[in-house]
Design a protein around this motif. Structure first.
Motif, mmCIF file in Angstrom:
data_model
loop_
_atom_site.group_PDB
_atom_site.id
_atom_site.type_symbol
_atom_site.label_atom_id
_atom_site.label_comp_id
_atom_site.label_asym_id
_atom_site.label_seq_id
_atom_site.Cartn_x
_atom_site.Cartn_y
_atom_site.Cartn_z
ATOM 1 N N SER A 91 61.010 -20.205 83.026
ATOM 2 C CA SER A 91 62.402 -20.329 83.470
ATOM 3 C C SER A 91 63.185 -21.304 82.611
ATOM 4 O O SER A 91 64.342 -21.053 82.252
ATOM 5 C CB SER A 91 62.445 -20.765 84.936
ATOM 6 O OG SER A 91 63.780 -20.944 85.368
ATOM 7 N N ASN A 92 62.564 -22.436 82.254
ATOM 8 C CA ASN A 92 63.262 -23.429 81.441
ATOM 9 C C ASN A 92 63.612 -22.874 80.068
ATOM 10 O O ASN A 92 64.701 -23.144 79.534
ATOM 11 C CB ASN A 92 62.399 -24.683 81.290
ATOM 12 C CG ASN A 92 62.253 -25.448 82.587
ATOM 13 O OD1 ASN A 92 63.150 -25.432 83.431
ATOM 14 N ND2 ASN A 92 61.126 -26.111 82.769
ATOM 15 N N ARG A 149 72.306 -25.029 86.972
ATOM 16 C CA ARG A 149 71.536 -25.462 85.805
ATOM 17 C C ARG A 149 72.332 -25.273 84.510
ATOM 18 O O ARG A 149 72.197 -26.068 83.582
ATOM 19 C CB ARG A 149 70.216 -24.703 85.734
ATOM 20 C CG ARG A 149 69.271 -25.008 86.883
ATOM 21 C CD ARG A 149 67.899 -24.418 86.649
ATOM 22 N NE ARG A 149 67.247 -25.045 85.487
ATOM 23 C CZ ARG A 149 66.078 -24.643 84.996
ATOM 24 N NH1 ARG A 149 65.451 -23.601 85.533
ATOM 25 N NH2 ARG A 149 65.553 -25.263 83.951
ATOM 26 N N SER A 164 60.374 -15.032 86.556
ATOM 27 C CA SER A 164 59.835 -15.889 87.620
ATOM 28 C C SER A 164 60.930 -16.703 88.315
ATOM 29 O O SER A 164 60.849 -17.934 88.416
ATOM 30 C CB SER A 164 58.771 -16.830 87.045
ATOM 31 O OG SER A 164 59.329 -17.611 85.989
ATOM 32 N N TRP A 165 61.969 -16.020 88.815
ATOM 33 C CA TRP A 165 63.044 -16.699 89.535
ATOM 34 C C TRP A 165 62.991 -16.358 91.012
ATOM 35 O O TRP A 165 63.021 -15.185 91.399
ATOM 36 C CB TRP A 165 64.407 -16.293 88.979
ATOM 37 C CG TRP A 165 64.760 -16.992 87.706
ATOM 38 C CD1 TRP A 165 64.223 -18.147 87.225
ATOM 39 C CD2 TRP A 165 65.745 -16.584 86.751
ATOM 40 N NE1 TRP A 165 64.806 -18.471 86.021
ATOM 41 C CE2 TRP A 165 65.737 -17.541 85.715
ATOM 42 C CE3 TRP A 165 66.616 -15.507 86.686
ATOM 43 C CZ2 TRP A 165 66.586 -17.446 84.612
ATOM 44 C CZ3 TRP A 165 67.453 -15.405 85.591
ATOM 45 C CH2 TRP A 165 67.449 -16.368 84.567
ATOM 46 N N ARG A 166 62.908 -17.381 91.851
ATOM 47 C CA ARG A 166 62.974 -17.246 93.298
ATOM 48 C C ARG A 166 63.897 -18.358 93.799
ATOM 49 O O ARG A 166 63.573 -19.537 93.686
ATOM 50 C CB ARG A 166 61.583 -17.374 93.941
ATOM 51 C CG ARG A 166 60.533 -16.388 93.403
ATOM 52 C CD ARG A 166 60.876 -14.946 93.754
ATOM 53 N NE ARG A 166 59.828 -14.019 93.322
ATOM 54 C CZ ARG A 166 59.794 -13.414 92.137
ATOM 55 N NH1 ARG A 166 60.757 -13.653 91.241
ATOM 56 N NH2 ARG A 166 58.821 -12.576 91.832
ATOM 57 N N HIS A 167 65.073 -17.971 94.312
ATOM 58 C CA HIS A 167 66.094 -18.942 94.735
ATOM 59 C C HIS A 167 66.426 -19.911 93.586
ATOM 60 O O HIS A 167 66.491 -21.126 93.771
ATOM 61 C CB HIS A 167 65.644 -19.701 95.985
ATOM 62 C CG HIS A 167 65.506 -18.827 97.192
ATOM 63 N ND1 HIS A 167 66.579 -18.454 97.963
ATOM 64 C CD2 HIS A 167 64.422 -18.237 97.738
ATOM 65 C CE1 HIS A 167 66.157 -17.671 98.950
ATOM 66 N NE2 HIS A 167 64.863 -17.523 98.826
ATOM 67 N N GLU A 168 66.639 -19.345 92.442
ATOM 68 C CA GLU A 168 66.931 -20.118 91.234
ATOM 69 C C GLU A 168 68.402 -20.519 91.189
ATOM 70 O O GLU A 168 69.296 -19.660 91.192
ATOM 71 C CB GLU A 168 66.606 -19.279 89.996
ATOM 72 C CG GLU A 168 66.956 -19.913 88.673
ATOM 73 C CD GLU A 168 65.978 -21.000 88.272
ATOM 74 O OE1 GLU A 168 66.274 -21.730 87.315
ATOM 75 O OE2 GLU A 168 64.911 -21.099 88.910
ATOM 76 N N LEU A 202 70.765 -20.965 89.165
ATOM 77 C CA LEU A 202 71.041 -20.738 87.748
ATOM 78 C C LEU A 202 72.405 -21.263 87.326
ATOM 79 O O LEU A 202 72.540 -21.891 86.267
ATOM 80 C CB LEU A 202 70.928 -19.244 87.432
ATOM 81 C CG LEU A 202 71.087 -18.850 85.965
ATOM 82 C CD1 LEU A 202 70.085 -19.585 85.087
ATOM 83 C CD2 LEU A 202 70.955 -17.340 85.795
#
Length: 316
Positions: free
Chosen positions: A37-38, A91, A82-86, A88
């Motif tokens: 994700s990063n 960020r 792999s995003w779950r409640h991200e 975004l």
């Protein structure tokens, strides 16, 4: 005033600097590190900074697969990343001095077709994107439909077959299992197993060890009877789904995008036939147009940019 559109896919991240008229001024593309994700956030930030360099930019829009909240800020769930409640949007805004919005990738592509492509002359449009899966976008009365929680217009997960084939979403019988590129391959393999008109499909499968999407596409272009039958079966299911969608949404046009849509009228003809066979009150219900999307691979970035520009303008 230009805006930037970013389209995050499972294998690549595409970006573009887009004018108010939907014209791409500059573009960029990098591979997606789907498990990190990063790294994805770093890549999006770098791409936006690169595209805005030397230009006056009003906003940036990021299109991602999966469920986006109504505030266009949080990615609830993305199947291939792999995003779950991200969070975004947060960020990105922490690192960019720019108005940022997040949207579903199919919504972004559909909005681009509505504003600048195949749906630009109507007020109500429904788009189905026929790729590996089936994506969807709805525009009604010139407004993009997102639903109360922001997760609406998931047309690929409308059920068309009770207790049908299992779907990756956890349900059974979704149109994605009958009207997608993956479904086309399954149908082509089934026809190859039978022989007869499936001989061409079976021969290619034997030579290569497996059938691929490009293999079936090439046989469709060549007029192979088995490949065309698979495409007709696919179109039949999509036409049935469109008849049900018409009863609810009453669009003036259905737009079809994605890799399978390059078949053009070979896909649209069985869709129209099945649509008319299953349309409620046929003969009295106005019939929509069925067309192929015009913007193809640029739709995601163009739509994301335009939605971001409109969002920034609404905030003053």
């Amino acid at each position: 005033m230009h805006a930037i559109g970013i389209d995050i896919g499972g294998t690549k991240i595409a970006g573009a600097l887009v004018s108010e008229e939907g014209e791409i001024i500059a573009e960029d593309r990098v591979a997606t590190q789907a498990g990190d994700s990063n790294a994805i956030v770093d890549a999006v930030v770098a791409m936006i900074e690169k595209l805005r360099d030397g230009h006056e930019v009003a906003a940036a829009g990021v299109a991602a697969p999966g469920f986006i909240d109504a505030a266009q800020s949080i990615v609830y769930y993305t199947p291939n990343i792999s995003w779950r409640h991200e969070p975004l949007r947060q960020r990105l805004t922490e690192r960019l001095d720019l108005d940022i919005t997040i949207d579903n990738d199919a919504n972004a592509a559909g909005w681009a077709e509505f504003r600048f492509g195949a749906g630009r002359l109507v007020s109500d449009m429904t788009m189905l994107t026929i790729g590996t899966g089936v994506g969807g976008a709805i525009v009604t009365q010139d407004r993009l439909f997102r639903g109360g929680f922001g997760a609406g217009a998931e047309l690929g997960h409308m059920r068309v077959v009770p207790d049908g084939l299992p779907c990756g979403c956890g349900a059974r019988g979704c149109i994605e299992q009958y009207g997608s590129g993956r479904a086309l391959l399954r149908m082509a393999n089934a026809i190859a197993d039978v022989g007869g008109i499936g001989l061409g499909l079976a021969t290619v499968r034997e030579q290569k060890g497996t059938l691929t999407g490009p293999d079936v596409a090439a046989l469709i272009v060549a007029g192979d009877a088995g490949a065309l039958q698979a495409l007709r079966e696919l179109g039949h299911w999509l036409g049935e789904a469109c008849a049900s969608l018409s009863a609810v949404l009453d669009p003036q046009v259905f737009v079809f995008g994605g890799g399978v849509a390059v078949a053009g009228d070979l896909l649209l003809d069985p869709i129209r036939e099945a649509y008319l066979s299953h349309l409620p009150a046929r003969g009295f219900h106005p019939e929509p147009a069925f067309v192929i999307a015009e913007l193809v691979n640029d739709a995601g970035v163009v739509g994301a940019a335009d939605l971001a520009r409109l969002h920034a303008a609404s905030r003053g």
